[in-house]
Design an enzyme around this catalytic site. Structure first.
Site, mmCIF file in Angstrom:
data_model
loop_
_atom_site.group_PDB
_atom_site.id
_atom_site.type_symbol
_atom_site.label_atom_id
_atom_site.label_comp_id
_atom_site.label_asym_id
_atom_site.label_seq_id
_atom_site.Cartn_x
_atom_site.Cartn_y
_atom_site.Cartn_z
ATOM 1 N N GLY A 170 22.634 -58.898 8.292
ATOM 2 C CA GLY A 170 23.586 -58.508 7.251
ATOM 3 C C GLY A 170 23.006 -57.443 6.346
ATOM 4 C CG PHE A 171 20.102 -55.607 7.046
ATOM 5 C CD1 PHE A 171 18.802 -56.095 7.088
ATOM 6 C CD2 PHE A 171 20.740 -55.326 8.234
ATOM 7 C CE1 PHE A 171 18.162 -56.301 8.300
ATOM 8 C CE2 PHE A 171 20.105 -55.530 9.449
ATOM 9 C CZ PHE A 171 18.815 -56.011 9.489
ATOM 10 C CB THR A 226 16.252 -64.616 7.166
ATOM 11 O OG1 THR A 226 17.238 -65.639 6.975
ATOM 12 C CG2 THR A 226 16.862 -63.277 6.807
ATOM 13 N N GLY A 270 17.619 -66.699 -1.401
ATOM 14 C CA GLY A 270 18.143 -67.846 -0.660
ATOM 15 C C GLY A 270 17.187 -69.017 -0.638
ATOM 16 C CG ASN A 308 7.666 -70.297 9.658
ATOM 17 O OD1 ASN A 308 6.913 -69.546 10.286
ATOM 18 N ND2 ASN A 308 8.405 -71.224 10.255
ATOM 19 N N PRO A 309 4.643 -68.504 8.237
ATOM 20 C CG PRO A 309 2.353 -68.899 8.451
ATOM 21 C CD PRO A 309 3.677 -69.599 8.334
ATOM 22 C CD GLN A 313 13.510 -61.725 6.825
ATOM 23 O OE1 GLN A 313 14.057 -61.210 5.875
ATOM 24 N NE2 GLN A 313 14.031 -61.703 8.031
ATOM 25 N N GLY A 352 10.568 -64.423 -2.963
ATOM 26 C CA GLY A 352 11.422 -63.904 -1.886
ATOM 27 C C GLY A 352 10.691 -62.887 -1.028
ATOM 28 C CD GLU A 364 17.037 -58.043 -0.916
ATOM 29 O OE1 GLU A 364 17.914 -57.236 -1.208
ATOM 30 O OE2 GLU A 364 16.959 -59.177 -1.430
HETATM 31 MO MO1 MOS Z 1 20.329 -58.363 0.129
HETATM 32 S S1 MOS Z 1 20.866 -56.371 -0.006
HETATM 33 O O1 MOS Z 1 20.385 -58.764 -1.524
HETATM 34 O O2 MOS Z 1 21.630 -59.065 0.931
#
Ligand code: MOS
Length: 709
Positions: free
Chosen positions: A239-240, A476, A517, A596-597, A603, A667, A670
């Protein structure tokens, strides 16, 4: 601070729990959910960028065998207005951008729908359009806030005076391109109305980053109670950010299904259509000024940003955030101005704000290092702030310097020639560059709920724990890390836990976005598991259940929390053609505890690869004459492939931070893309002596006949 989790399964390279289903093809993606007798939708898109639809002639289309209905702005069911203009599909005759959905065919097969859509004749009252982004426009405006609710401008002291009186200074304008998200799975909605007359209900199988946010938006548009809408999305093919907010296709599929008498409507957005109405990253123009003393200590930093939005809906990317938070200086300014153009509305793309907003200042820092005669790592270390320069709060942890020094060691930075254009290897100029990465720890206490339910006869080790939350796994690793977190919180083996996600019938959860998330969902899972144990002890009975929300620990008010990283690039630039290769990328990150490495590495490497792609390959070419992106397919919008990325290595340092959440994690979705493009641009300069300030860095920008030896 909530009690930290005692990590057992957390921290291990647990195999993906969804791996077998995916590799054996049994994991259903949105389009594949079985529904009886589906109908298929094909949209008709505007061929003009601004104007009004005066007529839709659907006679030839409806005459085709198998066409069920043709929806137009004049006959489509009405939706709520003023809630989200992006979702007001076919609600008026107004054309806001080229590629806008102006009609839709529903047919028995996708082939007939497509053929019929080509036969729909749309007549327009065309008006002149304007899609030109420029910092010189006299209609640039200042939005009230930038996303999601940051101040538009910030000012401390007098950065202009600091610049005028600086011993060392950099002033330059940097630009980042328009980019379009292209996850492997294009956007897809399958919509089905059911329920009794007078009490309609809607089910959507959708490729979404958030089943509850999407449910709420659709319920609002159709003026239904949220409980009357169910969104199902167990597996999502990437999705990104492009699936983080609802786009017009969802509303259109649901509208169309309202016309098909209980039959489901499937709308699989095509790759080309993804360049029209599911969002993109705004191009940015950033005028950066850095002022420093002779030792490279920053006295002033400013970034004045111009970007675009659409005329029908505002999207104000928070590009100035990294300039506000990364380095200390007494005098500081950031501003954002928008041009509202005849284009579709921009949206989220991996690290919106941080990603484009890190490119300009991190290249400027490289230029400042050169102006000061300093190593760029040393310059950054000299400007490490003692607290968050923006909020004034202490950092929960900030290990940027550790990432720089560990990266320098691993990369072999010590042997780097100081001067640019020092190394020629055959026909290739060779250089290296560095840039910083940062991404905030976003968290929304109270937003996520989870439930734990025991199934079994009782007796140690005989039953199973069902852990439910409306989370989304975009590929992910959410299925996997939530299993690990739940098993540690319950103190059982991961093999005794069944996680259920991706359904709005499960406890409420926020979007998989902002790299938040795992923090939000994981905190709720830990809370529910602990309550469960407190209530039922180690030997629960069949059907015992607890539901709990992510608690508010107050840490967000006390600390500035962010992940950091340092990215190193080696580039080779061909003397005769200007071709740029990146044989080596290294990222060293400080992201709290890595849950989780295996999935974390994936990611981070993915983010860096996308950053390389942004640096060298991707750019959406907007043809100003017609007002649309002409390279709207994979033949012409090049995304980095394996051949473009010979070696991308991501690693991390040990970081113990108890404040973000009970897992101690930050997180990771990103931060991998933040700073990559700057590291590559800086390496290109080191290789060739050519300073490229405009992305993407293509051959023509670095090729210089004088480079030929
Ligand atoms: Mo990410 S661009 O915050 O789904």
């Amino acid at each position: 601070m909530s009690e930290p989790l005692r990590p057992q399964a957390v921290g291990t390279a647990h195999e993906r729990v969804d791996g077998w289903a995916k590799v054996t093809g049994t994991a259903p993606y949105a389009y594949e959910h079985p529904v009886p007798e589906p109908a298929y939708l094909r949209p008709v898109q505007s061929t003009v960028a601004r104007g009004r639809v005066t007529e839709v002639d659907a006679r030839a289309a409806t005459a085709l065998d198998g066409v069920l209905t043709v929806l137009t702005p004049f006959n489509a069911p009405r939706l709520r207005r003023g809630y989200d203009t992006e979702l007001e599909v076919l609600q008026s005759d107004e054309v806001w951008f080229r590629g806008q959905i102006v009609a839709a065919v529903v047919a028995e097969t996708p082939e007939v729908a497509r053929q019929a859509a080509d036969l729909v004749r749309v007549t327009y009252d065309v008006r002149p359009h304007d899609v030109t982004l420029s910092a010189d426009r006299d209609d640039l405006y200042k939005p009230d806030v930038v996303n999601p609710s940051h101040p538009t401008d910030t000012l401390t002291g007098d950065p202009d005076s600091a610049f005028e009186s600086a011993s060392r200074a950099v002033e330059a304008t940097y630009t980042t391109a328009m980019y379009h998200n292209n996850p492997l799975e294009p956007h897809t909605t399958v919509a089905l109305w059911h329920g009794e007359n007078g009490s309609p209900a809607l089910t959507l199988y959708d490729s979404t980053q958030g089943v509850h946010p999407l449910r709420d938006a659709v319920a609002a548009m159709f003026e239904l109670e949220p409980e009357r809408v169910r969104v199902v999305a167990p597996y999502v093919g990437g999705g990104f950010g492009s699936k983080g907010t609802p786009h017009a296709h969802v509303a259109l599929a649901a509208l169309a299904a309202a016309r098909t008498e209980g039959r489901a409507v499937k709308f699989a957005v095509t790759r080309q259509q993804m360049f029209s109405f599911v969002g993109y990253r705004t191009p940015t123009i950033q005028r950066v000024r850095l002022a420093a003393d002779v030792d490279g200590r920053l006295t002033g930093i400013s970034n004045d940003i111009v970007e675009l939005t659409s005329r029908y809906k505002e999207f104000a990317e928070q590009t100035g955030i990294p300039t506000r938070t990364m380095y200390a200086a007494a005098h500081r300014r950031t501003t954002h101005r928008l041009a509202a153009l005849d284009v579709s509305v921009p949206s989220w793309m991996r690290a919106p704000g941080e990603c484009p907003g890190m490119f300009a200042p991190e290249v400027a820092m490289d230029e400042l290092a050169e102006a000061c005669g300093l190593d760029p790592i040393e310059l950054r270390i000299r400007n490490e702030p003692s607290h968050d320069p923006d909020s004034g709060k202490p950092h929960s942890t900030r290990n940027f310097v550790a990432c720089l020094t560990e990266g320098a060691r691993r990369f072999g930075w010590g042997s780097r020639p100081r001067l640019p254009r020092s190394t020629l290897d055959g026909d290739w100029w060779v250089g290296t560059g560095v840039a910083g990465s940062t991404y905030p720890v976003m968290r929304q206490p109270g937003s996520a709920w989870a439930s734990v339910r025991y199934r079994g006869k009782g007796g140690a080790g005989t039953g199973r724990y069902e852990v439910s939350i409306g989370a989304a796994d975009l590929g992910t690793g959410a299925w996997t890390v939530l299993t690990q977190i739940a098993s540690d919180a319950l103190d059982v083996s991961p093999t005794d836990v069944d996680v259920r996600i991706g359904d709005s019938d499960l406890p409420r959860a926020p979007v998989a976005g902002g790299s938040s998330g795992t923090t939000n969902w994981g905190s709720a899972v830990v809370a529910a598991a602990r309550q469960f144990r407190d209530k039922y002890g180690p030997d629960p009975a069949d059907g015992d259940e607890c539901t709990a929300a992510m608690p508010d620990d107050g840490n967000g008010k006390r600390f500035a929390m962010a992940a950091y990283g340092a990215q190193f690039a080696e580039v080779r630039v061909n003397v005769y053609t200007g071709e740029i290769r990146v044989p080596r990328l290294l990222g060293v990150f400080a992201v709290g505890r890595v849950i989780n490495p295996r999935t974390a590495r994936s990611q981070l490497v993915g983010g860096m690869t996308m950053g390389l792609s942004m640096a060298l390959h991707e750019t959406s070419v907007l043809d100003e004459r017609f007002g649309f992106v002409v390279n709207h397919d994979f033949a012409e919008y090049h995304i980095a492939t394996c051949a473009d990325v010979p070696s991308v290595e991501a690693t991390w340092i040990a970081e113990d931070d108890p404040y973000p959440n009970p897992m101690g994690s930050k997180g990771i979705g990103e931060i991998g893309i933040v700073g990559t493009a700057a590291a590559i641009a800086n390496a290109v300069h080191h290789a060739t002596g050519v300073r490229v300030r405009d992305l993407p860095i293509t051959n023509d920008k670095v090729f210089d006949p004088n480079l030929t030896v």
